[in-house]
Design a protein around this motif. Sequence first.
Motif, PDB file in Angstrom:
ATOM      1  N   LYS A 189      -6.078   4.987   0.282  1.00  0.00           N
ATOM      2  CA  LYS A 189      -5.876   4.000   1.300  1.00  0.00           C
ATOM      3  C   LYS A 189      -7.339   3.181   1.535  1.00  0.00           C
ATOM      4  O   LYS A 189      -7.191   2.067   1.512  1.00  0.00           O
ATOM      5  N   GLU A 190      -8.523   3.784   1.473  1.00  0.00           N
ATOM      6  CA  GLU A 190      -9.673   3.272   1.652  1.00  0.00           C
ATOM      7  C   GLU A 190     -10.132   2.413   0.422  1.00  0.00           C
ATOM      8  O   GLU A 190     -10.672   1.346   0.437  1.00  0.00           O
ATOM      9  N   HIS A 191      -9.830   2.549  -0.861  1.00  0.00           N
ATOM     10  CA  HIS A 191     -10.120   1.810  -1.943  1.00  0.00           C
ATOM     11  C   HIS A 191      -8.768   1.199  -2.431  1.00  0.00           C
ATOM     12  O   HIS A 191      -9.000   1.050  -4.030  1.00  0.00           O
ATOM     13  N   TYR A 192      -7.967   1.158  -1.833  1.00  0.00           N
ATOM     14  CA  TYR A 192      -6.684   0.249  -2.133  1.00  0.00           C
ATOM     15  C   TYR A 192      -6.947  -1.104  -3.047  1.00  0.00           C
ATOM     16  O   TYR A 192      -6.624  -1.212  -4.102  1.00  0.00           O
ATOM     17  N   ASP A 193      -7.910  -1.876  -2.719  1.00  0.00           N
ATOM     18  CA  ASP A 193      -8.330  -3.040  -3.062  1.00  0.00           C
ATOM     19  C   ASP A 193      -8.528  -3.027  -4.652  1.00  0.00           C
ATOM     20  O   ASP A 193      -8.464  -4.084  -5.553  1.00  0.00           O
ATOM     21  N   VAL A 194      -9.331  -1.985  -4.881  1.00  0.00           N
ATOM     22  CA  VAL A 194      -9.858  -1.690  -6.287  1.00  0.00           C
ATOM     23  C   VAL A 194      -8.861  -0.609  -7.244  1.00  0.00           C
ATOM     24  O   VAL A 194      -8.251  -1.116  -8.275  1.00  0.00           O
ATOM     25  N   GLU A 195      -8.278   0.336  -6.766  1.00  0.00           N
ATOM     26  CA  GLU A 195      -7.517   1.266  -7.342  1.00  0.00           C
ATOM     27  C   GLU A 195      -6.205   0.678  -7.669  1.00  0.00           C
ATOM     28  O   GLU A 195      -5.548   0.987  -8.924  1.00  0.00           O
ATOM     29  N   HIS A 196      -5.673  -0.320  -7.041  1.00  0.00           N
ATOM     30  CA  HIS A 196      -4.362  -0.758  -7.304  1.00  0.00           C
ATOM     31  C   HIS A 196      -4.445  -1.848  -8.375  1.00  0.00           C
ATOM     32  O   HIS A 196      -3.209  -2.064  -9.176  1.00  0.00           O
ATOM     33  N   THR A 197      -5.680  -2.200  -9.008  1.00  0.00           N
ATOM     34  CA  THR A 197      -5.611  -2.895 -10.076  1.00  0.00           C
ATOM     35  C   THR A 197      -5.816  -2.211 -11.308  1.00  0.00           C
ATOM     36  O   THR A 197      -5.884  -2.809 -12.430  1.00  0.00           O
ATOM     37  N   LEU A 198      -6.055  -0.810 -11.154  1.00  0.00           N
ATOM     38  CA  LEU A 198      -5.923   0.292 -12.571  1.00  0.00           C
ATOM     39  C   LEU A 198      -4.871   0.526 -12.915  1.00  0.00           C
ATOM     40  O   LEU A 198      -3.811   0.442 -11.952  1.00  0.00           O
ATOM     41  N   SER A 199      -4.548   1.225 -14.011  1.00  0.00           N
ATOM     42  CA  SER A 199      -3.288   2.007 -14.356  1.00  0.00           C
ATOM     43  C   SER A 199      -2.962   3.063 -13.578  1.00  0.00           C
ATOM     44  O   SER A 199      -3.862   3.553 -12.959  1.00  0.00           O
ATOM     45  N   LEU A 200      -1.910   3.638 -13.459  1.00  0.00           N
ATOM     46  CA  LEU A 200      -1.510   4.839 -12.685  1.00  0.00           C
ATOM     47  C   LEU A 200      -2.276   6.005 -13.410  1.00  0.00           C
ATOM     48  O   LEU A 200      -2.654   7.026 -12.573  1.00  0.00           O
TER      49      LEU A 200
ATOM     50  N   LYS B   6       0.763  -1.399  -0.070  1.00  0.00           N
ATOM     51  CA  LYS B   6      -0.027   0.067   0.069  1.00  0.00           C
ATOM     52  C   LYS B   6       0.782   1.171  -0.021  1.00  0.00           C
ATOM     53  O   LYS B   6       0.333   2.034  -0.706  1.00  0.00           O
ATOM     54  N   ILE B   7       1.921   1.353   0.760  1.00  0.00           N
ATOM     55  CA  ILE B   7       2.742   2.510   0.943  1.00  0.00           C
ATOM     56  C   ILE B   7       3.479   2.645  -0.516  1.00  0.00           C
ATOM     57  O   ILE B   7       3.621   3.714  -1.192  1.00  0.00           O
ATOM     58  N   SER B   8       3.874   1.488  -0.960  1.00  0.00           N
ATOM     59  CA  SER B   8       4.683   1.542  -2.438  1.00  0.00           C
ATOM     60  C   SER B   8       3.802   2.126  -3.400  1.00  0.00           C
ATOM     61  O   SER B   8       4.343   3.078  -4.192  1.00  0.00           O
ATOM     62  N   TYR B   9       2.461   1.765  -3.444  1.00  0.00           N
ATOM     63  CA  TYR B   9       1.637   2.206  -4.327  1.00  0.00           C
ATOM     64  C   TYR B   9       1.073   3.653  -4.237  1.00  0.00           C
ATOM     65  O   TYR B   9       1.203   4.346  -5.244  1.00  0.00           O
ATOM     66  N   THR B  10       1.147   3.932  -3.062  1.00  0.00           N
ATOM     67  CA  THR B  10       0.773   5.378  -2.645  1.00  0.00           C
ATOM     68  C   THR B  10       1.627   6.371  -3.144  1.00  0.00           C
ATOM     69  O   THR B  10       1.547   7.436  -3.901  1.00  0.00           O
ATOM     70  N   VAL B  11       3.064   5.876  -2.820  1.00  0.00           N
ATOM     71  CA  VAL B  11       4.244   6.570  -3.530  1.00  0.00           C
ATOM     72  C   VAL B  11       4.270   6.582  -4.781  1.00  0.00           C
ATOM     73  O   VAL B  11       4.411   7.690  -5.619  1.00  0.00           O
TER      74      VAL B  11
ATOM     75  N   GLU C  78      -4.953   5.993 -14.694  1.00  0.00           N
ATOM     76  CA  GLU C  78      -6.513   5.939 -14.169  1.00  0.00           C
ATOM     77  C   GLU C  78      -6.557   6.447 -12.559  1.00  0.00           C
ATOM     78  O   GLU C  78      -7.435   7.153 -12.269  1.00  0.00           O
ATOM     79  N   ALA C  79      -5.546   6.028 -12.071  1.00  0.00           N
ATOM     80  CA  ALA C  79      -5.572   6.354 -10.745  1.00  0.00           C
ATOM     81  C   ALA C  79      -5.375   8.102 -10.444  1.00  0.00           C
ATOM     82  O   ALA C  79      -5.905   8.668  -9.587  1.00  0.00           O
ATOM     83  N   VAL C  80      -4.520   8.455 -11.363  1.00  0.00           N
ATOM     84  CA  VAL C  80      -4.165   9.994 -11.289  1.00  0.00           C
ATOM     85  C   VAL C  80      -5.533  10.535 -11.678  1.00  0.00           C
ATOM     86  O   VAL C  80      -6.061  11.645 -11.195  1.00  0.00           O
ATOM     87  N   GLU C  81      -6.563  10.309 -12.657  1.00  0.00           N
ATOM     88  CA  GLU C  81      -7.567  10.893 -12.971  1.00  0.00           C
ATOM     89  C   GLU C  81      -8.538  10.648 -11.831  1.00  0.00           C
ATOM     90  O   GLU C  81      -9.350  11.551 -11.626  1.00  0.00           O
ATOM     91  N   ASP C  82      -8.474   9.424 -11.044  1.00  0.00           N
ATOM     92  CA  ASP C  82      -9.606   9.172  -9.694  1.00  0.00           C
ATOM     93  C   ASP C  82      -9.045  10.460  -8.767  1.00  0.00           C
ATOM     94  O   ASP C  82      -9.743  10.943  -8.068  1.00  0.00           O
ATOM     95  N   MET C  83      -7.810  10.262  -8.656  1.00  0.00           N
ATOM     96  CA  MET C  83      -7.289  11.555  -7.497  1.00  0.00           C
ATOM     97  C   MET C  83      -7.657  12.871  -7.786  1.00  0.00           C
ATOM     98  O   MET C  83      -7.961  13.474  -6.947  1.00  0.00           O
ATOM     99  N   THR C  84      -7.592  13.116  -9.218  1.00  0.00           N
ATOM    100  CA  THR C  84      -7.764  14.596  -9.390  1.00  0.00           C
ATOM    101  C   THR C  84      -9.362  14.674  -9.283  1.00  0.00           C
ATOM    102  O   THR C  84      -9.748  15.802  -8.665  1.00  0.00           O
TER     103      THR C  84
END
Length: 75
Positions: free
Chosen positions: A46-57, A10-15, A59-65
Amino acid sequence: MTKNQLSANKISYTVACVSSFAAAHNLSKKDAFLYLYGNKAIAFLKEHYDVEHTLSLDEAVEDMTEICRKNGGTL
């Protein structure tokens, strides 16, 4: 997978997400983290790691934005 391994993942993914967000928005990693933390995107990851880590980075940037915009962010 042990609890410690999951925490490390989770930490590595967040970084990785913070780094990708910084690059996408031309920010320093520190400024990106502070912006994401202040606008609840770190909590979202942190809350949605189980789903977010399956997406491309990308897509994760779009979600975070989007999360940041919903919480008052202006990028």
